[in-house]
Design a protein around this motif. Sequence first.
Motif, short mmCIF file in Angstrom:
data_model
loop_
_atom_site.label_atom_id
_atom_site.label_comp_id
_atom_site.label_asym_id
_atom_site.label_seq_id
_atom_site.Cartn_x
_atom_site.Cartn_y
_atom_site.Cartn_z
N MET A 30 52.14 49.21 31.86
CA MET A 30 51.10 48.76 32.84
C MET A 30 50.11 47.89 32.04
SD MET A 30 48.17 50.96 34.93
CE MET A 30 49.40 51.69 36.05
N GLY A 31 49.95 46.64 32.56
CA GLY A 31 49.24 45.65 31.85
C GLY A 31 47.59 46.12 31.92
N ILE A 32 46.86 45.21 31.22
CA ILE A 32 45.50 45.61 31.33
C ILE A 32 44.67 44.74 32.14
CG2 ILE A 32 43.39 45.55 29.77
CD1 ILE A 32 45.38 45.91 27.18
N PRO A 33 43.92 45.42 33.12
CA PRO A 33 43.39 44.55 34.13
C PRO A 33 42.08 43.86 33.83
CG PRO A 33 42.82 46.86 34.54
CD PRO A 33 43.76 46.90 33.23
N THR A 34 41.54 42.97 34.70
CA THR A 34 40.34 42.52 34.56
C THR A 34 39.49 43.25 35.63
OG1 THR A 34 40.72 40.21 33.82
CG2 THR A 34 38.73 40.71 34.89
N LEU A 35 38.34 44.00 35.06
CA LEU A 35 37.59 44.59 36.01
C LEU A 35 36.27 44.28 35.84
CD1 LEU A 35 39.07 48.10 34.44
CD2 LEU A 35 39.51 46.94 36.72
N ARG A 36 35.45 44.49 37.41
CA ARG A 36 33.91 43.86 37.16
C ARG A 36 33.08 44.75 37.88
NH1 ARG A 36 34.49 38.57 36.09
NH2 ARG A 36 36.75 37.56 36.25
N ASP A 37 31.97 44.51 37.65
CA ASP A 37 30.51 45.35 38.13
C ASP A 37 29.66 44.28 38.08
OD1 ASP A 37 28.97 47.32 39.41
OD2 ASP A 37 28.24 47.49 37.22
N GLY A 38 29.25 43.42 39.33
CA GLY A 38 28.34 42.62 39.21
C GLY A 38 28.61 41.39 38.28
N GLU A 39 27.57 41.09 37.35
CA GLU A 39 28.06 40.20 36.26
C GLU A 39 28.76 40.40 35.03
OE1 GLU A 39 24.31 38.42 34.47
OE2 GLU A 39 23.75 40.16 33.73
N VAL A 40 28.77 41.71 34.87
CA VAL A 40 29.84 42.32 33.57
C VAL A 40 31.21 42.39 34.01
CG1 VAL A 40 29.76 44.49 32.23
CG2 VAL A 40 27.65 43.53 33.20
N ALA A 41 31.96 41.91 33.24
CA ALA A 41 33.37 41.97 33.34
C ALA A 41 33.92 42.42 32.13
CB ALA A 41 34.12 40.75 33.72
N ILE A 42 34.96 43.41 32.18
CA ILE A 42 35.94 43.48 30.99
C ILE A 42 37.42 43.06 31.41
CG2 ILE A 42 34.58 45.65 30.24
CD1 ILE A 42 36.65 47.40 31.31
N ARG A 43 37.62 42.27 30.47
CA ARG A 43 39.21 41.83 30.61
C ARG A 43 40.06 41.98 29.35
NH1 ARG A 43 39.17 37.75 27.03
NH2 ARG A 43 37.51 36.29 26.79
N PRO A 44 41.23 41.58 29.42
CA PRO A 44 42.12 41.94 28.07
C PRO A 44 41.48 41.00 26.95
CG PRO A 44 43.42 41.82 29.97
CD PRO A 44 42.27 41.65 30.59
N ILE A 45 41.51 41.49 26.02
CA ILE A 45 41.15 40.47 24.59
C ILE A 45 42.21 39.48 24.24
CG2 ILE A 45 41.87 41.85 22.79
CD1 ILE A 45 38.91 41.07 21.53
N ARG A 46 42.04 38.34 23.96
CA ARG A 46 43.20 37.56 23.67
C ARG A 46 42.83 36.74 22.40
NH1 ARG A 46 41.59 35.55 29.48
NH2 ARG A 46 39.90 34.50 28.49
N LEU A 47 44.18 36.33 21.86
CA LEU A 47 44.16 35.68 20.47
C LEU A 47 42.86 34.36 20.63
CD1 LEU A 47 47.54 35.44 19.17
CD2 LEU A 47 45.52 36.38 18.14
N ARG A 48 42.89 33.70 21.72
CA ARG A 48 41.96 32.61 21.73
C ARG A 48 40.51 33.17 22.03
NH1 ARG A 48 44.65 32.14 26.73
NH2 ARG A 48 43.47 32.49 28.56
N ASP A 49 40.31 34.57 21.72
CA ASP A 49 38.84 35.01 21.64
C ASP A 49 38.39 34.93 20.15
OD1 ASP A 49 38.37 35.52 24.57
OD2 ASP A 49 39.56 37.34 24.24
N ALA A 50 39.36 34.67 19.34
CA ALA A 50 39.02 34.71 17.82
C ALA A 50 37.77 34.20 17.50
CB ALA A 50 40.23 34.62 17.15
N ARG A 51 37.50 32.83 17.77
CA ARG A 51 36.33 32.04 17.35
C ARG A 51 35.11 32.53 18.03
NH1 ARG A 51 37.06 25.69 17.88
NH2 ARG A 51 38.49 26.24 16.53
#
Length: 215
Positions: free
Chosen positions: A1-22
């Motif tokens: 099962m893939g990792i989803p993006t989930l939201r509550d108002g302005e807060v979100a959690i999403r799958p971390i990505r290689l392009r997040d490194a910087r």
Amino acid sequence: MGIPTLRDGEVAIRPIRLRDARALERELVENRRWLRRWEATSPHGPAAFDARAGIRALLANARAGLGAPFAIEVGGEFAGQLNVSGIVYGSLSSATIGYWVSERFAGRGVTPAAVALATDHCFFGLGLHRMEICIRPENKASLRVVEKLGFRYEGLRRRYIHIDGDWRDHFCFALTVEELPQGLLRRWRDGRVPASAATIPDQDRVAAMRPLRYP
């Protein structure tokens, strides 16, 4: 099962990505004073930090079904990390949550929202039964998160995780899916969190202030 993006108002959690490194490196450098006391370290000595290598390791762990690594966002801005680790199924069906947020987002309800979103995903998306969070006794901000969400206190673990250069005691908190028929986020937002669930007994607070003695 893939990792989803989930939201509550302005807060979100999403799958971390290689392009997040910087962005990850920038936040860790800028928040060094804020985060250092709570960072996991190696008992074998200092190791060079490589954000891309760290993300690759998290993604490999996720592909093996052993974890779910998230980036935390506030209003679309990278704000921290939340990692579900140690996922096991079968007779245990459990996992552990760890997290951090940048200092500028502290006190805004970001971390409780992220933890609640991840916990609900683990229970109702992944089918897990128990979620655990372990926190250093000195980490008042993190202890406030479990208090807000009503994680149950389960005990003191002596010299449990190597943090900031030494083995540190941790308080352990947990929830099971049976306690949350409507989900953790909904219970919190509806103001139905048990007031005393995360209460730490005085004897454990005292014990955590004393060095562990050996025979």
